[in-house]
Design a protein around this motif. Structure first.
Motif, mmCIF file in Angstrom:
data_model
loop_
_atom_site.group_PDB
_atom_site.id
_atom_site.type_symbol
_atom_site.label_atom_id
_atom_site.label_comp_id
_atom_site.label_asym_id
_atom_site.label_seq_id
_atom_site.Cartn_x
_atom_site.Cartn_y
_atom_site.Cartn_z
ATOM 1 N N SER A 47 62.568 151.406 71.018
ATOM 2 C CA SER A 47 61.816 150.218 70.570
ATOM 3 C C SER A 47 62.190 150.125 69.102
ATOM 4 O O SER A 47 62.388 151.027 68.378
ATOM 5 N N CYS A 48 61.858 149.019 68.599
ATOM 6 C CA CYS A 48 62.049 148.727 67.240
ATOM 7 C C CYS A 48 60.607 149.332 66.558
ATOM 8 O O CYS A 48 60.776 149.879 65.308
ATOM 9 N N GLU A 49 59.536 149.672 67.219
ATOM 10 C CA GLU A 49 58.428 150.645 66.633
ATOM 11 C C GLU A 49 58.772 151.800 66.447
ATOM 12 O O GLU A 49 58.278 152.459 65.519
ATOM 13 N N THR A 50 59.669 152.321 67.381
ATOM 14 C CA THR A 50 59.797 153.671 67.108
ATOM 15 C C THR A 50 60.854 153.762 65.879
ATOM 16 O O THR A 50 61.064 154.664 65.056
ATOM 17 N N VAL A 51 61.939 153.021 65.648
ATOM 18 C CA VAL A 51 62.984 152.929 64.591
ATOM 19 C C VAL A 51 61.733 152.837 63.298
ATOM 20 O O VAL A 51 62.146 153.673 62.317
ATOM 21 N N ARG A 52 60.991 151.957 63.255
ATOM 22 C CA ARG A 52 59.810 151.719 62.105
ATOM 23 C C ARG A 52 59.389 152.944 61.855
ATOM 24 O O ARG A 52 59.161 153.546 60.668
ATOM 25 N N ARG A 53 58.825 154.035 62.845
ATOM 26 C CA ARG A 53 58.182 155.106 62.561
ATOM 27 C C ARG A 53 59.165 156.107 62.104
ATOM 28 O O ARG A 53 58.859 157.046 61.168
ATOM 29 N N TRP A 54 60.374 156.162 62.611
ATOM 30 C CA TRP A 54 61.403 157.014 62.031
ATOM 31 C C TRP A 54 61.550 156.875 60.512
ATOM 32 O O TRP A 54 61.672 157.684 59.593
ATOM 33 N N CYS A 55 61.633 155.689 60.171
ATOM 34 C CA CYS A 55 62.160 155.357 58.614
ATOM 35 C C CYS A 55 60.797 155.494 58.021
ATOM 36 O O CYS A 55 60.801 155.950 56.697
ATOM 37 N N ALA A 56 59.612 155.274 58.377
ATOM 38 C CA ALA A 56 58.487 155.600 57.660
ATOM 39 C C ALA A 56 58.164 157.134 57.514
ATOM 40 O O ALA A 56 57.913 157.637 56.514
ATOM 41 N N THR A 57 58.486 157.810 58.576
ATOM 42 C CA THR A 57 58.605 159.454 58.529
ATOM 43 C C THR A 57 59.442 160.201 57.881
ATOM 44 O O THR A 57 59.217 161.138 56.824
ATOM 45 N N PHE A 58 60.769 159.557 57.958
ATOM 46 C CA PHE A 58 62.054 160.679 57.459
ATOM 47 C C PHE A 58 62.461 159.787 56.099
ATOM 48 O O PHE A 58 63.418 160.347 55.329
ATOM 49 N N GLY A 59 62.265 158.442 55.844
ATOM 50 C CA GLY A 59 62.900 157.636 54.621
ATOM 51 C C GLY A 59 62.710 158.265 53.287
ATOM 52 O O GLY A 59 63.576 158.580 52.617
ATOM 53 N N GLN A 60 61.397 158.835 53.156
ATOM 54 C CA GLN A 60 60.746 159.289 52.148
ATOM 55 C C GLN A 60 61.489 160.741 51.781
ATOM 56 O O GLN A 60 61.798 161.074 50.713
ATOM 57 N N ALA A 61 61.593 161.618 52.814
ATOM 58 C CA ALA A 61 62.077 162.820 52.795
ATOM 59 C C ALA A 61 63.517 162.831 52.393
ATOM 60 O O ALA A 61 64.003 163.761 51.759
ATOM 61 N N TYR A 62 64.253 161.970 52.867
ATOM 62 C CA TYR A 62 65.701 161.865 52.931
ATOM 63 C C TYR A 62 65.950 161.338 51.381
ATOM 64 O O TYR A 62 66.824 161.827 50.614
#
Length: 239
Positions: A47-62
Motif C-alpha cells: 500500500s501507499c502507507e507502506t511506502v510512506r513508512r519506508w521513506c520515513a524510516t529509511f530516508g533519513q538513514a540513507y
C-alpha cells in the motif's frame, strides 16, 4: 560491546526492494500513491502507507550516509530563503548551496527574520564542518545582521543577481511540494526535504558536463555506493 537491531528486521520485503522504492520516491516527483502504482509490475504489492513508512524510516538513514560521503563543499556558499505553505500556514525554507549547486543544508523556520538566520548559520557550519571564504545572499537585512554576529570572518556579498545559484536550486523542491500536494507538518517537512536534498541529486548526474560513456560509468559508481549504504544501514552497530 553491544549491538543495535538491524533496521530492516521485521520488514516483509528485502533491502533491495525497500531501497529501490525509497530511491524512486525521492528521486522523482512522485506521490506515495504514484510509487505504489509502479510496484505491481515488479511483483511487489504494498500500500501507499507502506511506502510512506519506508521513506520515513529509511530516508533519513540513507541521506545521512550520503551526506557523510559527499565531497568537501566549495568555498563560495549561496544562501536563500523562500516561502512555503505547511498546513495552510506560511513558513520559510532556508537553503544553502555551494558554487556547484550541491545542497549543504535546509532548515524550515516560521519566519525570515534575524533570529531565523541566526539559527540557520550555526546549523550550516555544524553540518558542513567547514567555513566558506565567501557567502552570497540576497538583500535580506536579516542575513546581514546574522552574518555580523555569527560569520563575521567570512566575506559577505549581498546582491540579487549574484544569488541565482541558490534561487534556481529551489525548483526541484517545488516539484516535490506539488507532488505531495502541499506539506502537512513542520517536522515532517524538515525530514522529507532533508532526505530529498541528499538522495535526489545523487541520482541526477550533470550529464551536460560528461560524455555518454562517462555518464554511464558515473551512474554505475553511484548505484554501487547506494548498494553499500543500504546494506550498511541494516548491519548491527558495535559500541
Amino acid at each position: 560491546m553491544g549491538s543495535g537491531s538491524p533496521p530492516y528486521q521485521g520488514h516483509r520485503y528485502p533491502v533491495e526492494v525497500i531501497s529501490h522504492r525509497v530511491r524512486l520516491y525521492f528521486r522523482f516527483p512522485l506521490s506515495f500513491r504514484g510509487a505504489e502504482e509502479l510496484m505491481p509490475e515488479h511483483g511487489v504489492v504494498v500500500s501507499c502507507e507502506t511506502v510512506r513508512r519506508w521513506c520515513a524510516t529509511f530516508g533519513q538513514a540513507y541521506s545521512g550516509a550520503l551526506r557523510r560521503r559527499r565531497p568537501r563543499p566549495g568555498n563560495t556558499w549561496h544562501l536563500d530563503e523562500v516561502s512555503i505553505k505547511i498546513n495552510g500556514e506560511r513558513k520559510y525554507r532556508w537553503r544553502a548551496v555551494d558554487a556547484d549547486g550541491t545542497v549543504l543544508e535546509i532548515l524550515v523556520r516560521n519566519r525570515r527574520d534575524t533570529a531565523a538566520a541566526r539559527r540557520f548559520f550555526p546549523t550550516l557550519l555544524e553540518k558542513t564542518r567547514t567555513v566558506p571564504r565567501v557567502m552570497v545572499t540576497d538583500q535580506l537585512r536579516s542575513c546581514r545582521a546574522a552574518h555580523r554576529e555569527v560569520m563575521f570572518s567570512v566575506e559577505h556579498r549581498s546582491h540579487q543577481g549574484l544569488n541565482n545559484r541558490a534561487e534556481s536550486s529551489h525548483q526541484p523542491t517545488r516539484q516535490r511540494e506539488r507532488a505531495m500536494k502541499g506539506f502537512r507538518a513542520v517536522g515532517g517537512t524538515q525530514k522529507s526535504l532533508s532526505a530529498f536534498s541528499q538522495i535526489s541529486p545523487r541520482f541526477r548526474p550533470r550529464r551536460h558536463r560528461m560524455t555518454a560513456t562517462g555518464c554511464r560509468t558515473e551512474v554505475r559508481h553511484r548505484f554501487a555506493i547506494r548498494d553499500q549504504i543500504t546494506s550498511a544501514v541494516g548491519r548491527p552497530t558495535t559500541a
